[in-house]
Structures are given as C-alpha cells and as structure tokens.
Write an enzyme that holds these catalytic residues in place. Sequence first.
Site, PDB file in Angstrom:
ATOM      1  CG  ASP A   1      15.859  -2.231  43.523  1.00 34.27           C
ATOM      2  OD1 ASP A   1      15.197  -1.680  42.617  1.00 34.27           O
ATOM      3  OD2 ASP A   1      17.017  -2.668  43.350  1.00 34.27           O
ATOM      4  CB  SER A   2      13.098   2.045  44.832  1.00 36.46           C
ATOM      5  OG  SER A   2      14.366   2.237  44.216  1.00 36.46           O
TER       6      SER A   2
END
Length: 398
Positions: free
Chosen positions: A190-191
């Site tokens: 993810d981020s």
Amino acid sequence: MVSTKFKSFSFLLLAIIASIFAHRVVATRIDLNPFCITSQTYDLCKIMVNGATNWHDAIGNAISATLSLAKELQSKRSFIAPAIANLSPTAKNSLQETCIESLRTVIDMLQEGQVALAAGDNGTLQTKLSAAIDTECADQLSKFGATFPLAIMAKECLAISAKTNLTRVDPSPINGSFSMRPHQIVLFGDSITERSFQPGGWGAALTDTYSRKADVLLRGYSGYNTNAALSLLQRLFPVGYESPFVAATIFFGVNDAALLGRTGENKHVPIEVYTKNIRTFVQHFKNCSPKILIVLITPPPVDEQGRLEFERANNSAVELPDRTNEETGIYAQKCVELAKELGLPSINLWSKMQETAGWQKKFLMDGLHLTQAGNAFVHEQVVNVFNQSGLSEKLSPH
C-alpha cells in the site's frame, strides 16, 4: 460541517482543465471517437486523444495531456486554495503539501508510463497509470466529497491502455552479444510501499543494496487494501509471462485494519478476508515464479495519538482515530501465523518496532506512515531476512 467549497472543488479544477485544453479544440465531429465510446467523460477523452488514429497514439496523447495539466497545476502551488479556505492554517498547510507531493507522484508515474509505452510494456504502463489515480491527495479530498480531476484523466488513460495490444520490446543485444535480463525484486503493498522510493525510503535503499544484482520493482498503491490489490493481481503479474522475479515482499494490512464506524471505514477488510487475500497473493506469485522468495511484512504499529492529531488537522470534528494499535496488532498476528503455515519468512513490524522506546515518534510521522528512521528500520529488517534466506548468494552482479 464540511464547507460547500469542497463540493465545488471538482468543478473548479474541471474548469481549469477546460481552459487549458480549450485552445486545442479546433473542430467537432458528429461521428463518435472510437477510443472514447465507452468513456464516462466522452468530451474530455476526445480532447485527450487529440485526433489519434491508432490505440498506441491514443494512449500516448492521453498521457501527454494529463502530464501537461499536472505540470501546469504544479506551477500553481495554491491551486487548491479556494477549496480549503475555511480550514485552519495547520490543516491548510497539511492538505496543500499533501497535494503538492501527490502532483510530483503523478508526474513521475506518467513519465514512467511513457517509457513503458515506448517499450511496449503494457503491464508496467497500467501499473504506473493506476498509481497516478490513487494518491494521498485524492484520498484526502474524497473525505470532503471532492474529486481530484487529475484522477479522472488518469482513469481515462488507464481505460484506453486496457484496450491496447502493445508488443513488449526486448532489449537490443550489445555488440551482438546476448543481453541478460536482470533479476527483479518486487515490492507489493500500500502507501507505505509506494512511499518507499522517496528519498530515505526503504525501497530506494534496497535499490542501492542490490545495485547491479537485481532491479527493485515498485508496486505500491496508496489507499489500497487487500481487496483492491486483488483486483490488480493478474494485470500486474500475469501468469505465464516469463518472470525473472527472485523475491517479493507482500506488505498490506494497515488499511485493512481501519475500523468500522470511523473515518477510514471504507478501507476496512474483515480479518478472515485479509488472510484469504494474502494467501491468494502468495499462491499467485508462486504460479508466476515457482522458486521466488516471498516475505510477508505485517503492518507497523499505530500511534493513536499521532493519528488523531493528523486527522484533526484535516477535520477538527474527528473525535477518535481511524485505526487502533490493538486492532492492527490482530492483523499483524494473522499475517505472522499465515507465513508460518505456508513456510514463509515474515517480518513482524508491529511487534519489533514497539521494542524501541519512543517508537511512536521515532518511526512514525503521522501515527501511521514511516519516518526516515522507520524506513531505515524496515530496510534493515528486509535485508536481514533476504540474507538469512540465502538470496544474496543467488544474485550475481550484472
């Protein structure tokens, strides 16, 4: 109550798009543009493809148009000012910096997409366009009912690229000799993974550690949970493609663990679904590359006070953080248990980081994402596991 200015933000930037591209429209045609027939924003798509006569040129023109707008907005640092006029000064600065950073990411992804297009690498092209859609700015603005129009344009590019049939161009031989394809290490997450290529990031550090031994391939998507990532799996890593993957990190959970009834509930994934999805990721990578080394990484701990302060900077009405350390720990434990079941190495960041005094501010910048020290910690852990698994011995310089 959220300012109505947020609700008009999308229309404001769409007006900017119209003004920038208006001078390029010299005529209209009655017949439908074949590249935009299924588009939800047909007129915008038609302008973006700019008279292309084939799919390759259509996607190329669409990317160029999106990149042009992104650079123009980057030169107007206050481009979201009208939308955030009623926020506190701290919240304004936070959101504005987030969107400026997101613009840099969008520009980088679009430029890398152009390189992939030139090489006929549609898989990488679609990955870069997907990353240009899902940014921190778009995520933050969505909380106020606003849409970032650059995301709309990037989606148009992605839709067109999905219909193309590009041919991968293999590297040319050098002096008539065989051009060796380097090994690849995939970072899928993810981020926290997406940001890992920023200065001081753990992914960027891995590229240095394995320089001339392996290419580090970034596949990180801000705001993605395992459900969203599942929809990208086959497109990012098609089974049957001759893959040089030697290792992969699977690093999800921080979004899946978002709590129902809180501001991040749209990202929540039940623990049993999260576990099932991670299992699917592992099997897919093994199908792509049977001898691949797969490392599961748990979500890091959550600094609840730091997370609450960050959220209140954007919305003073928030009373509780969107995540808790206890709930995130449940997902971390499931990740470790699954790795043990599958015979895979794992890195329990949730547990290991909390062994350090003051971990909340030392390792986390907003209660969730990594500081430079946090990135260094993750890099050290990943390299240690790679070394213990014998990866370094398998990689020869190229």
